[in-house]
Design a protein around this motif. Structure first.
Motif, PDB file in Angstrom:
ATOM      1  N   GLU A 111     -31.770  25.032 -68.893  1.00 38.05           N
ATOM      2  CA  GLU A 111     -31.511  24.056 -67.841  1.00 38.05           C
ATOM      3  C   GLU A 111     -31.269  24.789 -66.529  1.00 38.05           C
ATOM      4  N   LEU A 112     -31.899  24.309 -65.484  1.00 43.15           N
ATOM      5  CA  LEU A 112     -31.818  24.983 -64.195  1.00 43.15           C
ATOM      6  C   LEU A 112     -30.623  24.465 -63.401  1.00 43.15           C
ATOM      7  N   GLY A 113     -29.858  25.384 -62.865  1.00 43.76           N
ATOM      8  CA  GLY A 113     -28.714  25.007 -62.054  1.00 43.76           C
ATOM      9  C   GLY A 113     -29.125  24.773 -60.608  1.00 43.76           C
ATOM     10  N   ARG A 114     -28.371  23.940 -59.928  1.00 39.45           N
ATOM     11  CA  ARG A 114     -28.678  23.644 -58.530  1.00 39.45           C
ATOM     12  C   ARG A 114     -28.573  24.912 -57.697  1.00 39.45           C
ATOM     13  N   GLY A 115     -29.608  25.132 -56.887  1.00 38.98           N
ATOM     14  CA  GLY A 115     -29.650  26.313 -56.033  1.00 38.98           C
ATOM     15  C   GLY A 115     -30.304  27.521 -56.681  1.00 38.98           C
ATOM     16  N   GLU A 116     -30.650  27.403 -57.980  1.00 40.01           N
ATOM     17  CA  GLU A 116     -31.291  28.528 -58.677  1.00 40.01           C
ATOM     18  C   GLU A 116     -32.708  28.732 -58.159  1.00 40.01           C
ATOM     19  N   LYS A 117     -33.080  29.994 -57.953  1.00 42.97           N
ATOM     20  CA  LYS A 117     -34.407  30.304 -57.431  1.00 42.97           C
ATOM     21  C   LYS A 117     -35.465  30.044 -58.506  1.00 42.97           C
ATOM     22  N   VAL A 118     -36.524  29.315 -58.122  1.00 41.73           N
ATOM     23  CA  VAL A 118     -37.567  28.943 -59.086  1.00 41.73           C
ATOM     24  C   VAL A 118     -38.946  29.086 -58.445  1.00 41.73           C
ATOM     25  N   PHE A 119     -39.952  28.921 -59.292  1.00 39.65           N
ATOM     26  CA  PHE A 119     -41.348  28.988 -58.865  1.00 39.65           C
ATOM     27  C   PHE A 119     -42.064  27.789 -59.464  1.00 39.65           C
ATOM     28  N   VAL A 120     -42.811  27.030 -58.650  1.00 39.75           N
ATOM     29  CA  VAL A 120     -43.554  25.878 -59.150  1.00 39.75           C
ATOM     30  C   VAL A 120     -45.054  26.150 -59.036  1.00 39.75           C
ATOM     31  N   THR A 121     -45.793  25.703 -60.050  1.00 40.23           N
ATOM     32  CA  THR A 121     -47.236  25.909 -60.048  1.00 40.23           C
ATOM     33  C   THR A 121     -47.899  24.823 -60.886  1.00 40.23           C
ATOM     34  N   TRP A 122     -49.217  24.768 -60.844  1.00 41.28           N
ATOM     35  CA  TRP A 122     -49.997  23.804 -61.610  1.00 41.28           C
ATOM     36  C   TRP A 122     -51.421  24.317 -61.712  1.00 41.28           C
ATOM     37  N   GLU A 123     -52.217  23.712 -62.576  1.00 37.25           N
ATOM     38  CA  GLU A 123     -53.607  24.106 -62.702  1.00 37.25           C
ATOM     39  C   GLU A 123     -54.402  23.580 -61.498  1.00 37.25           C
ATOM     40  N   PRO A 124     -55.388  24.318 -61.006  1.00 36.06           N
ATOM     41  CA  PRO A 124     -56.124  23.888 -59.810  1.00 36.06           C
ATOM     42  C   PRO A 124     -56.736  22.501 -59.934  1.00 36.06           C
TER      43      PRO A 124
ATOM     44  N   GLU B 160     -45.429  22.713 -63.349  1.00 31.96           N
ATOM     45  CA  GLU B 160     -44.532  23.528 -64.163  1.00 31.96           C
ATOM     46  C   GLU B 160     -43.514  24.222 -63.270  1.00 31.96           C
ATOM     47  N   VAL B 161     -42.308  24.339 -63.790  1.00 32.39           N
ATOM     48  CA  VAL B 161     -41.224  24.990 -63.056  1.00 32.39           C
ATOM     49  C   VAL B 161     -40.743  26.196 -63.866  1.00 32.39           C
ATOM     50  N   PHE B 162     -40.668  27.344 -63.205  1.00 32.15           N
ATOM     51  CA  PHE B 162     -40.226  28.580 -63.865  1.00 32.15           C
ATOM     52  C   PHE B 162     -39.043  29.154 -63.090  1.00 32.15           C
ATOM     53  N   ASP B 163     -38.062  29.713 -63.813  1.00 35.85           N
ATOM     54  CA  ASP B 163     -37.041  30.456 -63.072  1.00 35.85           C
ATOM     55  C   ASP B 163     -37.637  31.800 -62.674  1.00 35.85           C
ATOM     56  N   GLU B 164     -36.955  32.534 -61.810  1.00 36.22           N
ATOM     57  CA  GLU B 164     -37.562  33.733 -61.221  1.00 36.22           C
ATOM     58  C   GLU B 164     -37.878  34.813 -62.252  1.00 36.22           C
ATOM     59  N   ASN B 165     -37.218  34.782 -63.413  1.00 40.09           N
ATOM     60  CA  ASN B 165     -37.494  35.785 -64.445  1.00 40.09           C
ATOM     61  C   ASN B 165     -38.724  35.441 -65.285  1.00 40.09           C
TER      62      ASN B 165
ATOM     63  N   LEU C 198     -41.431  17.191 -56.985  1.00 36.69           N
ATOM     64  CA  LEU C 198     -40.910  16.591 -58.207  1.00 36.69           C
ATOM     65  C   LEU C 198     -41.746  17.030 -59.396  1.00 36.69           C
ATOM     66  N   SER C 199     -41.075  17.496 -60.434  1.00 40.46           N
ATOM     67  CA  SER C 199     -41.731  17.853 -61.692  1.00 40.46           C
ATOM     68  C   SER C 199     -41.157  16.988 -62.800  1.00 40.46           C
ATOM     69  N   GLU C 200     -42.025  16.504 -63.690  1.00 38.82           N
ATOM     70  CA  GLU C 200     -41.590  15.745 -64.854  1.00 38.82           C
ATOM     71  C   GLU C 200     -42.193  16.366 -66.101  1.00 38.82           C
ATOM     72  N   MET C 201     -41.346  16.629 -67.078  1.00 42.29           N
ATOM     73  CA  MET C 201     -41.809  17.252 -68.312  1.00 42.29           C
ATOM     74  C   MET C 201     -41.470  16.357 -69.487  1.00 42.29           C
ATOM     75  N   ASN C 202     -42.460  16.063 -70.326  1.00 45.23           N
ATOM     76  CA  ASN C 202     -42.240  15.215 -71.493  1.00 45.23           C
ATOM     77  C   ASN C 202     -41.383  15.935 -72.508  1.00 45.23           C
ATOM     78  N   GLY C 203     -40.524  15.158 -73.169  1.00 46.96           N
ATOM     79  CA  GLY C 203     -39.685  15.723 -74.210  1.00 46.96           C
ATOM     80  C   GLY C 203     -38.589  16.611 -73.636  1.00 46.96           C
ATOM     81  N   GLY C 204     -37.847  17.261 -74.508  1.00 49.07           N
ATOM     82  CA  GLY C 204     -36.805  18.177 -74.077  1.00 49.07           C
ATOM     83  C   GLY C 204     -37.397  19.387 -73.393  1.00 49.07           C
TER      84      GLY C 204
END
Length: 356
Positions: A335-348, A284-289, A324-330
């Motif tokens: 939409e994340l802009g290039r260079g935007e600060k984000v956080f990536v995570t996943w279930e253990p 999962e990809v989240f923006d900083e907010n 690399l993150s892939e999300m099904n559907g829309g």
């Protein structure tokens, strides 16, 4: 239909061991895909099964009986080649009837058996056409009917869908699965197409450099790859490698060549060298907010965001790592802009520890 066993099957050409003492048991009525890159030994394995090549060591057994001394035409093998190999001067009916005629089946029995095979592949109305009057998909069905009409113990398919265009290939995958489920014939399908293998198979055999790397159901091989090759070849994967510096119930801190990272993962102890794989659709990809509180993951910057309708991909630059993150559907977030600060995570549990 037959149970098929490969015992230490080996083939050597000059100084090259093309198939290296492979062991495999396939139960009656199972559809097996042998998957691997070019030159891995999958077609040579198929040829030894058929009897076109003699193994240098090991043996092939049908229903626990060795078939090494049984001629090709006595093994009860049906085979469909990539080129289909239909006789251009014969009609569809004559092509399918050919194998029965060679086996001296009484003439009165040939027509009902041929028509049954043609009905199975939905080609009975084309019985009087020549191969050049058929589409690629129709020719593939005729080749399949010709292989099935002799009631083979084992059916061998060698890249038999690769000559079709993508849309037709996808349609034929579904149709082929239906036909093989109806006939219950033990089937070996050689392919280099991972999606095709996942769609068709009860069991996937992944080969590399003449060896079997992993055998299992499509779900098991995809979700729980045993090593880096399988994880990387069957789909896409993100890899995390290093020495464990700390570990608790849901997180592991790794010392890598490029610094220290903490990731959601389990199953390692301090001091171990480990390698984990995480599939892109698990990330999962989240923006900083939106960053979830108290959850391990990696900070980074969005590098590439691509909307594909049924799939959205995002590449995140996390220092030395590109994730690399892939999300099904829309994508239901912005939409994340290039260079935007984000956080990536996943279930253990999404982080699979590999044997490498």
């Amino acid at each position: 239909m037959a149970k098929v066993t490969l015992k230490g099957l080996t083939k050597i050409y000059g100084k090259n061991t093309v198939v290296d003492h492979i062991e495999l048991t396939v139960e009656n009525g199972t559809l097996v895909s042998i998957l691997g890159p070019s030159g891995c030994g999958k077609t040579t394995t198929l040829r030894m099964l058929a009897g076109f090549e003699a193994p240098d060591d090991g043996e092939v057994l049908f229903d626990d009986q060795p078939v090494g001394k049984v001629p090709v035409n006595k093994r009860g093998i049906g085979m469909v080649f990539q080129s289909y190999a239909l006789f251009p001067h014969m009609t569809v009916f004559q092509n399918v009837a050919y194998g029965l005629e060679q086996r001296k089946v009484p003439k009165a029995e040939i027509e009902p058996q041929v028509m049954e095979a043609l009905r199975t592949v939905h080609m009975e109305e084309f019985r009087d056409r020549k191969p050049k009057q058929l589409s690629g998909g129709q020719q593939q069905r005729v080749a399949l009917a010709r292989a099935l009409v002799i009631k083979p113990k084992v059916l061998l398919l060698d890249e038999s869908l690769s000559a079709l265009d993508k849309k037709l290939r996808v349609e034929m995958q579904t149709e082929l699965r239906r036909i093989l489920e109806e006939t219950h014939v033990t089937t070996f399908f050689v392919t280099h197409d991972q999606e095709e293998a996942m769609t068709l198979s009860d069991t996937i055999v992944v080969m590399h450099d003449g060896k079997i790397e992993q055998t299992g159901t499509p779900r098991a091989v995809y979700e729980k790859p045993v090593n880096r090759f399988v994880a990387d070849f069957l789909g896409k994967a993100n890899f995390f490698e290093g020495t464990v510096k700390a570990a608790d119930a849901d997180t592991i801190t790794l010392e890598t060549e490029d610094g220290t990272i903490t990731i959601p993962a389990r199953g390692a102890e301090v001091g171990e060298k480990v390698l984990y794989a995480v599939r892109p659709e698990k990330i999962e990809v989240f923006d900083e907010n939106e960053k979830p509180q108290g959850k391990a993951g990696l900070d980074g910057f969005a590098d590439r965001f691509v909307y594909k309708g049924n799939l959205t991909t995002c590449t995140v630059n996390c220092g030395s790592l590109n994730i690399l993150s892939e999300m099904n559907g829309g994508y239901d977030r912005k939409e994340l802009g290039r260079g935007e600060k984000v956080f990536v995570t996943w279930e253990p549990e999404a982080a699979v520890r590999l044997e490498d």
